[in-house]
Design a protein around this motif. Structure first.
Motif, short mmCIF file in Angstrom:
data_model
loop_
_atom_site.label_atom_id
_atom_site.label_comp_id
_atom_site.label_asym_id
_atom_site.label_seq_id
_atom_site.Cartn_x
_atom_site.Cartn_y
_atom_site.Cartn_z
N ILE A 49 0.86 -1.18 0.00
CA ILE A 49 0.00 0.00 0.00
C ILE A 49 0.90 1.23 0.00
O ILE A 49 2.02 1.21 0.51
N VAL A 50 0.43 2.32 -0.62
CA VAL A 50 1.18 3.57 -0.65
C VAL A 50 0.90 4.34 0.63
O VAL A 50 -0.25 4.63 0.97
N LEU A 51 1.97 4.69 1.35
CA LEU A 51 1.84 5.39 2.63
C LEU A 51 1.74 6.89 2.41
O LEU A 51 2.34 7.44 1.46
N PRO A 52 1.01 7.59 3.25
CA PRO A 52 0.93 9.06 3.13
C PRO A 52 2.28 9.70 3.46
O PRO A 52 3.06 9.15 4.24
N ARG A 53 2.53 10.86 2.86
CA ARG A 53 3.76 11.60 3.16
C ARG A 53 3.41 13.04 3.49
O ARG A 53 2.26 13.45 3.41
N GLY A 54 4.41 13.81 3.88
CA GLY A 54 4.19 15.18 4.29
C GLY A 54 3.58 16.04 3.20
O GLY A 54 3.68 15.74 2.01
N THR A 55 2.97 17.15 3.62
CA THR A 55 2.28 18.05 2.70
C THR A 55 3.20 19.20 2.30
O THR A 55 3.96 19.72 3.11
N PHE A 56 3.12 19.59 1.02
CA PHE A 56 3.78 20.80 0.53
C PHE A 56 2.79 21.96 0.63
O PHE A 56 1.66 21.88 0.13
N ILE A 63 -2.11 24.74 0.05
CA ILE A 63 -1.62 23.40 -0.26
C ILE A 63 -1.18 23.30 -1.71
O ILE A 63 -1.93 23.65 -2.62
N LEU A 64 0.05 22.79 -1.91
CA LEU A 64 0.57 22.56 -3.25
C LEU A 64 0.64 21.07 -3.59
O LEU A 64 0.50 20.69 -4.75
N GLY A 65 0.87 20.25 -2.59
CA GLY A 65 0.93 18.80 -2.79
C GLY A 65 0.55 18.09 -1.51
O GLY A 65 1.07 18.41 -0.44
N ILE A 66 -0.37 17.13 -1.62
CA ILE A 66 -0.88 16.47 -0.40
C ILE A 66 -1.19 15.01 -0.70
O ILE A 66 -1.55 14.65 -1.82
N SER A 67 -1.02 14.15 0.31
CA SER A 67 -1.41 12.75 0.19
C SER A 67 -2.85 12.61 0.65
O SER A 67 -3.20 12.99 1.77
N ILE A 68 -3.69 12.13 -0.23
CA ILE A 68 -5.11 11.96 0.13
C ILE A 68 -5.41 10.48 0.30
O ILE A 68 -4.87 9.65 -0.43
N LYS A 145 -2.75 8.41 -2.20
CA LYS A 145 -2.10 8.85 -3.44
C LYS A 145 -1.79 10.33 -3.31
O LYS A 145 -2.40 11.07 -2.53
N ARG A 146 -0.80 10.77 -4.11
CA ARG A 146 -0.38 12.17 -4.08
C ARG A 146 -1.28 13.00 -5.00
O ARG A 146 -1.58 12.58 -6.12
N PHE A 160 6.91 14.94 -8.90
CA PHE A 160 5.79 14.03 -8.68
C PHE A 160 6.23 12.82 -7.88
O PHE A 160 7.43 12.55 -7.71
N VAL A 161 5.23 12.07 -7.40
CA VAL A 161 5.44 10.86 -6.60
C VAL A 161 4.95 9.66 -7.41
O VAL A 161 3.89 9.69 -8.01
#
Length: 573
Positions: A49-56, A63-68, A145-146, A160-161
Motif C-alpha cells: 500500500i502507498v503510505l501518506p507523506r508530508g504536505t507541501f 496546499i501545493l501537494g498532499i497525500s489523500i 495517493k499524491r 511528482f510521486v
C-alpha cells in the motif's frame, strides 16, 4: 524380573518425554524465526500500500501537494456469485469501463486487484454494495495517493510521486524524500487452506515525516505562468522560463517553465525536465556587467574616457567578432547600456585574465548550486587565449543555468553577496509540531561596494534608455541587462543567424530590490519579418506586464519619478 521391566519401561517413557521436550525446544527456541517465516509463507500473502507523506504548502499556507486517502479494491474471483452485476455496479461507482472490470472478475487467479487509488469518499457506497449483493469476497484496503490541487502550476518544480512506490521521482518531491516520508508499507492477507485471502492484518507503519512550507508564492507563480503562457503563444519558442528570486535571502518565489507538466498525470508526459536547473545555455551579453565589475576592481576602466568600438566589428587573434550595431565611441557605462560587443571585449582584454576567470567562478558559474535534483553545472573553461577571453566577455563560449544567472544578478542587487538558493521557508514535524526554519546561507562576497554602486546605476539605465527600454514600467524602477546568444547550427556548421537564446536578468525596484527576475527563451520566433531577434526585443518586453502585476499584488506604491531620457536608440541586444 518384573521390577527390571518396570524400570526399563519407565526409562523409555522418560526418554520419550525428554525427546519431545528437546524437539519442542528446538522448534520454539532455536529455530523459531525460521519456522515462523515458513508459516507466514504458507498462511499469508503481502499486498503493498502507498503510505501518506508530508504536505507541501506555499509560503502563504496554501496546499501545493498532499497525500489523500484512497481505497484499493480486490476480489477473490472464484467466490464471486454474480460477476456481471458486480462489474456493472462497480463501473458505475468507480467510473471504470465495465468490460475492464469484468475481465478481471473472470480471471483464474485466486486474488485480483480491481482498482487502486479509488477516492475514499466512495467507501460507504462500496461497503453498501458489498452488503446488498452479499459479495463478501470483494475487499477494500485503505491506501493513499499524491494530489496537486493547482494541477500544472509549479508542476516542473514540485515534481511528482510514483503511483507504485510512493516515493518522489522528480523535483522537490525527490529532493525531500527523506523529510516527507511516505513510500510503501504492506498489509498481510491471511490465506485459508486453499490459499485464498480471507482477512487483513497490519504489517508495517510509515516513518517519521515533515510538512514543508515552501518559499514559492502560488499567486506570484500564477502571475509568472500566465505571463509566460502569453509569451509562448506569441513567440512559440522551444523553451522558455520566468524565474523570480528574493535577492536578499536567496528564496525562490516563482519558477515558471515551458515545457511544463501536470504532476497529477505525470505519466502522460515524455519529459519532466525543469530548464531553470537542468539545462545550461550561453548567457550572451548578461556576462558584460561582470566584465565591468572586474575592470572597476582592477582599476582598468575610466568612465570619462570614450572607447573606440570599431564600428561594428573587432578582430582578435585574426578572428572577426561582429557587433549588433556600428558603434563608434562609447563611454564605459554606455558599453553596457547599449551592449557593445567590441567595447566589452576591449575592456576584457585589458584585464588580468586569471582574475577575470576567478571573478566568473566566484559568481557561481561552472558549479551547480546543488538546489535541485539533477541540476546542471554549466561549462566554464579557463582559456587565456585572447580570442577565448574575448568570447567569454560576451558570453559566447561558456554556459550557465538560469538559477546561476539569477543568483549572480542577486549579488548586484543585495550589495555584492552570492547566496545559496533556497526552497524551504519552514519544516514542521507532523508528530510533535516542532518547526525548523533554515537560515540564509551566504557563500561569499563576490562584488566590491564600488562596483555594485556603479553597476546598479548602469543597469537601471539599461532599462530606462538602453537595450531593455521596451520592458520599462511606467510605475516601478527596474534594473537589469539583456542578452542574446547565437545558437550553433549543425546543418551549416556555424553560428546561426536565425536561432538565438534571448535573456533578460535584473531586479526591481531598482533602489530597494525585492525581486530578482530572469526571463529566457530558446529560439523565439519573429512576429514580423523585418524584426531582429534579441533580448531587447523578445525577453525585455515581458518585464512590463510581469513587474506591474507583481508589485500591485503586493500593494507596493509606485517608486517612479519619471524615466530618464537618453539620446541613444534602443538596441537589439
Amino acid at each position: 524380573m518384573v521390577k527390571n521391566r518396570v524400570y526399563f519401561l519407565s526409562f523409555l517413557v522418560v526418554l520419550g518425554f525428554l525427546a519431545v521436550i528437546i524437539r519442542l525446544f528446538y522448534f520454539q527456541i532455536l529455530n523459531r524465526d525460521e519456522y515462523l517465516s515458513y508459516i507466514k509463507k504458507q498462511y499469508y500473502t503481502k499486498e503493498k500500500i502507498v503510505l501518506p507523506r508530508g504536505t507541501f504548502y506555499d509560503s502563504n499556507g496554501k496546499i501545493l501537494g498532499i497525500s489523500i486517502p484512497t481505497i484499493d479494491l480486490f476480489v477473490i474471483p472464484r467466490y464471486i456469485k454474480d460477476r456481471n452485476r458486480l462489474a456493472k455496479e462497480l463501473s458505475y461507482i468507480i467510473k471504470q469501463p465495465y468490460s475492464k472490470i469484468l475481465k478481471k472478475l473472470n480471471s483464474n487467479r485466486h486474488y485480483v486487484v480491481i482498482a487502486r487509488g479509488v477516492d475514499k469518499s466512495l467507501k460507504k457506497r462500496l461497503l453498501k454494495l458489498r452488503r446488498d449483493l452479499q459479495e463478501w469476497n470483494l475487499g477494500l484496503i485503505e491506501s493513499s495517493k499524491r494530489y496537486y490541487p493547482l494541477n500544472q502550476i509549479a508542476g516542473s518544480t514540485l515534481g511528482f510521486v510514483s503511483r507504485t512506490t510512493g516515493k518522489g521521482m522528480e523535483g522537490l518531491e525527490l529532493k525531500f524524500n527523506k523529510k516527507l516520508g511516505g513510500g510503501t508499507g504492506s498489509i498481510l492477507l491471511m490465506k485459508d487452506a486453499l490459499g485464498n485471502p480471507f482477512t487483513i492484518e497490519k504489517d508495517q507503519k510509515g516513518t517519521k515525516s515533515y510538512d514543508i512550507k515552501l518559499t514559492i508564492d502560488s499567486n506570484i507563480q500564477f502571475i509568472a505562468e500566465d505571463v509566460l503562457r502569453e509569451f509562448v503563444k506569441e513567440r512559440k519558442p522551444k523553451e522558455a522560463l520566468i524565474l523570480i528570486v528574493d535577492p536578499n535571502n536567496g528564496n525562490i518565489i516563482a519558477n515558471a517553465t515551458y515545457p511544463n507538466y501536470n504532476p497529477n498525470k505525470y505519466w502522460k508526459y515524455k519529459s519532466h525536465r525543469n530548464i531553470s536547473f537542468h539545462s545550461a545555455y550561453e548567457p550572451g551579453s548578461l556576462a558584460k556587467p561582470f566584465v565591468l565589475a572586474e575592470a572597476i576592481d582592477e582599476g582598468k576602466v575610466s568612465f570619462t574616457k570614450e572607447y573606440y568600438c570599431e564600428e561594428g566589428k573587432i578582430v582578435v587573434d585574426g578572428i572577426k567578432i561582429r557587433d549588433h550595431k556600428k558603434f563608434k565611441y562609447l563611454k564605459a557605462d554606455e558599453i553596457i547600456i547599449y551592449s557593445s560587443n567590441a567595447g566589452a571585449i576591449k575592456i576584457a582584454l585589458s584585464l588580468d585574465y586569471d582574475k577575470f576567470y576567478k571573478k566568473l567562478y566566484q559568481l557561481g558559474f561552472g558549479d551547480s548550486t546543488k538546489t535541485f535534483p539533477g541540476e546542471a553545472s554549466g561549462l566554464l573553461r579557463k582559456d587565456k587565449r585572447p580570442v577565448e577571453v574575448a568570447y567569454a566577455s560576451i558570453g559566447q563560449n561558456w554556459t550557465a543555468t538560469p538559477i546561476q544567472i539569477a543568483m549572480a544578478y542577486s549579488a548586484i542587487a543585495n550589495g555584492g553577496y552570492l547566496l545559496k538558493p533556497n526552497f524551504v521557508k519552514e519544516m514542521i514535524d507532523r508528530e510533535t509540531g516542532e518547526t525548523i526554519k533554515p537560515e540564509k546561507i551566504v557563500l561569499r562576497k563576490v562584488l566590491s561596494e564600488k562596483s555594485v554602486k556603479i553597476l546598479r546605476k548602469v543597469l537601471e539605465d539599461v532599462v530606462e534608455i538602453g537595450t531593455a527600454k521596451k520592458g520599462k514600467s511606467e510605475f516601478f524602477t527596474i534594473a537589469g541587462k539583456t542578452g542574446t546568444a547565437q545558437k550553433y547550427d549543425p546543418k551549416i556548421k556555424a553560428l546561426s543567424n536565425e536561432k538565438f537564446y534571448t535573456w533578460f536578468a535584473g531586479y526591481f525596484p531598482a533602489e530597494n530590490p525585492k525581486f530578482t527576475v530572469v526571463i529566457f527563451a530558446n529560439e523565439p520566433k519573429k512576429i514580423r519579418k523585418w524584426e531582429f531577434i534579441g533580448g531587447g526585443t523578445v525577453s525585455a518586453p515581458v518585464l512590463r506586464k510581469l513587474v506591474d502585476r507583481i508589485m500591485f499584488y503586493y500593494k507596493q506604491k509606485p517608486d517612479k519619478n519619471g524615466g530618464r531620457n537618453g539620446n541613444k536608440n534602443s538596441q537589439r541586444d
